[in-house]
Design an enzyme around this catalytic site. Structure first.
Site, PDB file in Angstrom:
ATOM      1  CB  SER A 168      51.154  64.890  85.504  1.00  0.00           C
ATOM      2  OG  SER A 168      49.778  64.987  85.740  1.00  0.00           O
ATOM      3  CG  ASP A 213      50.883  74.563  73.003  1.00  0.00           C
ATOM      4  OD1 ASP A 213      51.937  74.222  72.436  1.00  0.00           O
ATOM      5  OD2 ASP A 213      49.988  73.759  73.330  1.00  0.00           O
ATOM      6  CE  LYS A 225      49.979  60.478  85.361  1.00  0.00           C
ATOM      7  NZ  LYS A 225      48.812  61.389  85.350  1.00  0.00           N
TER       8      LYS A 225
END
Length: 553
Positions: A293, A304, A318
């Site tokens: 999460s 990223d 998740k």
């Protein structure tokens, strides 16, 4: 197009629009009718059960079971929280509760203090690990379940509570004042060497980002020039705290995560809003299969933007967002309302619960259907299965004897005995178990049950069961028995052959007696392969550059 044709076109379009709206309205009405009908049936059934069932029933419990069973059909994160569980739920989301600040549990002989948290009443008053809890105020709790003992210790802040414990041969009484307990999201941070800082982030409750910020600022004031952020075993939590933590390392105005769901009011783009603390410090993030999460948002966003090197193992996966919605009578529902998407555009949700409901088993995204996305530098990253590290670190596997010594409480009990015999030890990063200490541990085990099955024994047993069906089994039975005897002989030497890992486990447990949770974490970093790998990256800037700049094949 002539006038008549244009008129016909607009009339036709209007008719289609009206039909579409009528159909949508009808579908909505049908759904509302179905909901009302089934709610009425459910209520009628409960009333009739209460009237006619042969034994007395508890309607509250029956309804709770029914609601929970219904929600289990959706996903594991959509939950019903009745009024009586609100305090526990609040503690999970905020990390706060009223109590003495100690983890308690049963170690075979009764309930005891397993970890007093630093700075809270249990620790500051003098309660210690392995103190057996006998009484709380006037209530004898020696034989009560852990849940009841825990409830008796909790209570409003600033209220008194007396605790009677047994420590070694002594019975001691402690008078404590309960406090508002706020569990730390950063249970430990420190310098691994002159250059390297380390922050352990274990949760994402309220103030997680402030704790990470404070740790980072403090470490920088101590002269660190590179940082390890450890989110291994972090189950996640508050999304806004994840965004703030990412903001510590990347500039203002950058997208961190999007949430997209069925309703417009849950669709939101979260961006960084502050000046970062340090956007250039070399950064390694540690993840594993229990990072989930919010922990995945932090790791994934930093990956990223090519801001950090990720080391460890693929994260949990998740990518679902939950919203807490108030219900009547002070009940609540935690409902999955959206999926989140990190800056590259990928959603890392690993299990498709829609498909799972249809086929009855957990359905993951096949590798062949995972989509490619690109980081800021053009590296290929994939969706649909958690966050993959830039380099994998194998999980440390312990021998069966080590598991057995821990599960049988032999390590715990020896550490307690060691604590009683040694008033103090050096700092966690300096303390080492001596050869004599280890010999004392082996003597401590004499006469104690710590039987276990080795991997070889399990394989031999499986082989024997298979061979028993063969005609020639009697011919080779003697050879099998000889092999088993050799294995048993080797098993007697396991305390020596696996001494290195057993000493590591003993060292961490002993350190916890003197330095609590912080010391236990610090002691565990010494032989951590992920920490060692992180240092190799820091020592080779060219290696970091090649990882963050090159495209994954």
């Amino acid at each position: 197009m002539n006038t008549n044709s244009r008129k016909s076109f607009f009339i036709g379009g209007f008719v289609i629009l009206v039909l579409s709206m009528t159909l949508a309205f009808q579908v909505k009405n049908d759904k509302l009718f179905a909901l009302a009908k089934n709610i009425d049936i459910f209520a009628t059934l409960i009333r009739e059960l209460d009237s006619y069932y042969v034994d007395e029933i508890d309607p509250d419990q029956l309804v709770s079971v029914g609601i929970s069973a219904m929600l289990e059909e959706l996903d594991p994160y959509t939950e019903y929280i009745p009024e009586e569980e609100s305090d526990d739920f609040r503690m999970l989301t905020t990390g706060e509760y009223g109590g003495i600040g100690a983890l308690i549990g049963n170690r075979g002989g009764g309930n005891m203090i397993l970890m007093p948290y630093t700075g809270f009443p249990a620790q500051s008053t003098g309660l210690r690990i392995a103190d057996m809890i006998l009484k709380i105020d006037s209530v004898d709790v020696a034989s009560k379940p852990t849940s009841q003992v825990s409830e008796l210790l909790k209570g409003p802040a600033n209220t008194p509570v007396k605790v009677v414990v047994k420590r070694d041969q002594d019975t001691l009484e402690f008078s404590l004042i309960r406090k508002k307990i706020s569990l730390k999201n950063v249970p430990y941070y420190g310098k691994l060497d002159e250059k390297t800082g380390y922050i352990k982030l274990s949760d994402f409750t309220t103030n997680a980002s402030a704790e990470v910020r404070n740790a980072l600022v403090d470490l920088k004031s101590q002269g660190i020039s590179r940082l390890i952020l450890d989110v291994r075993d972090n189950p996640g939590g508050l999304l806004n705290e994840a965004v703030e933590i990412v903001n510590l390392f990347i500039p203002k105005g950058k997208e961190v995560v999007k949430t997209i769901g069925k309703l417009q009011n849950v669709n939101f783009t979260y961006k960084t809003t502050k000046t970062p603390v340090d956007k250039d410090i070399p950064l390694v993030v540690l993840i594993n299969e229990r990072s989930a999460s919010a922990a995945e948002i932090v790791a994934g966003a930093l990956q990223d933007y090519d801001r950090a090197v990720l080391l460890g193992r693929r994260s949990f996966g998740k990518g679902l967002v939950q919203t807490t919605i108030p219900l009547t009578y002070n009940a609540q529902a935690k409902i999955t309302t959206a999926k989140y998407y990190i800056p590259s555009g990928r959603c890392i949700q690993a299990i498709d619960y829609t498909q799972s409901r249809e086929n009855g088993s957990l359905t993951t995204v096949p590798d062949s259907l995972r989509k490619e996305f690109r980081t800021a530098n053009g590296r290929i990253v994939l969706d649909g299965a958690g966050i993959e590290p830039d380099e994998s670190v194998e999980e440390v596997r312990y021998a069966p004897i080590s598991y057995t010594l821990v599960a049988g409480n032999h390590v715990f009990d020896f550490a307690t005995q060691y604590f009683y015999a040694h008033p103090k030890i050096p700092a966690p990063n300096e303390f080492q178990l001596s050869d004599q200490d280890y010999e004392d541990f082996k003597k401590f085990l004499v006469g104690k049950d710590y039987d276990y099955t080795t991997y070889t024994e399990k394989s031999l047993k499986d082989l024997e069961e298979y061979l028993e069906k063969e005609e020639y089994f009697k011919e080779i039975q003697g050879q099998l028995d000889a092999i088993k005897n050799k294995v048993n002989h080797s098993k007697e030497n396991d305390l020596n052959s696996h001494q290195s890992e057993i000493r590591k486990i003993l060292r961490e447990e002993i350190v916890s007696r003197y330095y609590f949770q912080e010391g236990m974490i610090a002691a565990g970093l010494e032989d951590d392969p992920a920490i060692a790998m992180a240092k190799t990256y820091f020592d080779s800037p060219r290696k970091v550059g090649s990882v963050l700049a090159s495209s994954k094949k």
